[in-house]
Design a protein around this motif. Structure first.
Motif, short mmCIF file in Angstrom:
data_model
loop_
_atom_site.label_atom_id
_atom_site.label_comp_id
_atom_site.label_asym_id
_atom_site.label_seq_id
_atom_site.Cartn_x
_atom_site.Cartn_y
_atom_site.Cartn_z
N ASP A 1 -6.39 1.50 -1.64
CA ASP A 1 -6.14 1.07 -0.26
C ASP A 1 -6.44 -0.40 -0.03
OD1 ASP A 1 -8.86 0.71 0.64
OD2 ASP A 1 -8.89 2.60 1.72
N GLU B 1 -2.24 8.55 -3.95
CA GLU B 1 -1.97 7.71 -2.78
C GLU B 1 -1.68 6.27 -3.19
OE1 GLU B 1 -4.74 10.14 0.48
OE2 GLU B 1 -5.52 8.33 -0.48
N ARG C 1 2.00 -1.50 6.76
CA ARG C 1 1.54 -0.36 7.55
C ARG C 1 1.94 0.96 6.89
NH1 ARG C 1 1.37 -0.92 14.14
NH2 ARG C 1 -0.79 -0.23 14.31
N GLN C 2 3.14 1.01 6.32
CA GLN C 2 3.55 2.22 5.58
C GLN C 2 2.64 2.46 4.40
OE1 GLN C 2 7.80 2.36 4.48
NE2 GLN C 2 8.20 0.97 6.18
N ARG D 1 -0.62 3.79 5.51
CA ARG D 1 -0.47 5.20 5.89
C ARG D 1 -0.42 6.11 4.66
NH1 ARG D 1 2.83 4.37 9.67
NH2 ARG D 1 1.41 4.75 11.41
N ALA E 1 -3.80 8.25 3.12
CA ALA E 1 -4.22 9.11 4.23
C ALA E 1 -5.65 9.62 4.09
CB ALA E 1 -3.25 10.29 4.36
N SER F 1 -6.82 7.06 8.50
CA SER F 1 -6.22 8.08 9.36
C SER F 1 -5.38 7.42 10.44
CB SER F 1 -7.31 8.94 10.00
OG SER F 1 -7.97 8.20 11.01
N ASP F 2 -4.57 8.23 11.11
CA ASP F 2 -3.77 7.70 12.21
C ASP F 2 -4.63 7.18 13.36
OD1 ASP F 2 -1.37 8.18 10.95
OD2 ASP F 2 -1.09 10.16 11.84
N SER G 1 -7.41 5.45 12.83
CA SER G 1 -8.14 4.29 12.36
C SER G 1 -7.66 3.02 13.04
CB SER G 1 -7.97 4.14 10.84
OG SER G 1 -6.64 3.74 10.56
N LEU H 1 -4.10 1.75 11.89
CA LEU H 1 -2.87 2.43 12.33
C LEU H 1 -2.80 2.64 13.83
CD1 LEU H 1 -2.46 5.06 9.47
CD2 LEU H 1 -1.48 2.77 9.65
#
Length: 256
Positions: free
Chosen positions: A12, A63, A205-206, A209, A212, A216-217, A219, A222
């Motif tokens: 990440d 991921e 941003r993708q 995402r 995950a 998280s959405d 966070s 995002l």
């Protein structure tokens, strides 16, 4: 075509700090190689997120591959060290942690990849790892030494522009109790390269995402509005020895 190797501490990190220059390099026809020191074994994940007996590292590797595909990465490698956890925790000194790895040993592993790829550009972190995480500091130490061993001509230290952050907090969080950012990143006066990646922030941003298990959405990354996201992540900041004073570069590949 030139080749950029971008070196990071955990899954990440690549999307947050260098996702824009990675996607830009890909679209400009360059080869992008991602090297990650650890598999992020000590990341925090909500209860019930993982399947029964599923190790976090395996999810984070998957991921990272998904994010790498989004960002245009042609080769993904892990150096095989273990996440050291936050500074001051007992995991810092655990056997196999990246923090305890001999710099020469780890640099040798990275240098081998730099030589294989005939890398023109390497990105690492600044000397405090952006915010003092032991694995991020070690990325700086190992990456700088690997570049010496491999003879990599350009090394950019990815950093956080603390003055830009302060301006953004004042702009988007007016009236809030603002955090102290004086120990984060570097002052703008020490930064030598600013790359406008606004055109590629949707890919960043993708890619975020895709991580995950960590982002998280809900966070910050995002959940913030698009305008604030573009401000926060639409420019990526670097330091290159021998450049400056001030920002003198806007493209990591200029002149190659």
């Amino acid at each position: 075509m030139a080749t950029m190797v971008t070196f990071h501490a955990h899954p990440d990190d690549e999307s947050i700090g260098c996702g824009g220059v990675m996607r830009k390099a890909f679209e400009d026809g360059h080869r992008v190689v991602l090297v990650v020191a650890t598999r992020g074994e000590h990341g925090e994940v909500p209860d019930g997120f993982l399947a029964e007996d599923e190790p976090l590292w395996r999810r984070r590797v998957a991921e990272t591959q998904a994010a790498a595909d989004i960002l245009g990465v042609k080769r993904l490698e892990f150096l095989g060290y273990t996440d050291s956890g936050m500074m001051g925790t007992e995991t810092n000194d655990a056997p196999g942690s990246f923090w305890t790895a001999p710099v020469e040993e780890a640099a040798g592993k990275l240098a081998a990849i730099l030589r294989e790829e005939r890398a023109d550009v390497l990105t690492v972190y600044d000397d405090n790892g952006g915010y003092g995480h032991p694995d991020h500091i070690q990325v700086h130490r190992v990456g700088m030494r690997a570049a010496e061993l491999a003879g990599t001509p350009r090394v950019y230290q990815s950093t956080i522009n603390r003055d830009h952050v302060a301006r953004g907090l004042a702009r988007f969080a007016e009236g809030a109790d603002l955090p102290d950012v004086t120990t984060t990143g570097k002052p703008e006066s020490e930064i030598t390269a600013a790359v406008d990646v606004t055109e590629w922030v949707s890919y960043k941003r993708q890619a975020m995402r895709a991580h995950a298990s960590q982002i998280s959405d809900q966070s910050f990354f995002l959940a913030i509005p698009d305008e604030a996201f573009r401000y926060s992540f639409g420019t990526e900041w670097f330091i290159r020895a021998g450049q400056g004073p001030g920002i003198t570069e806007t493209d990591l590949f200029a002149g190659l």
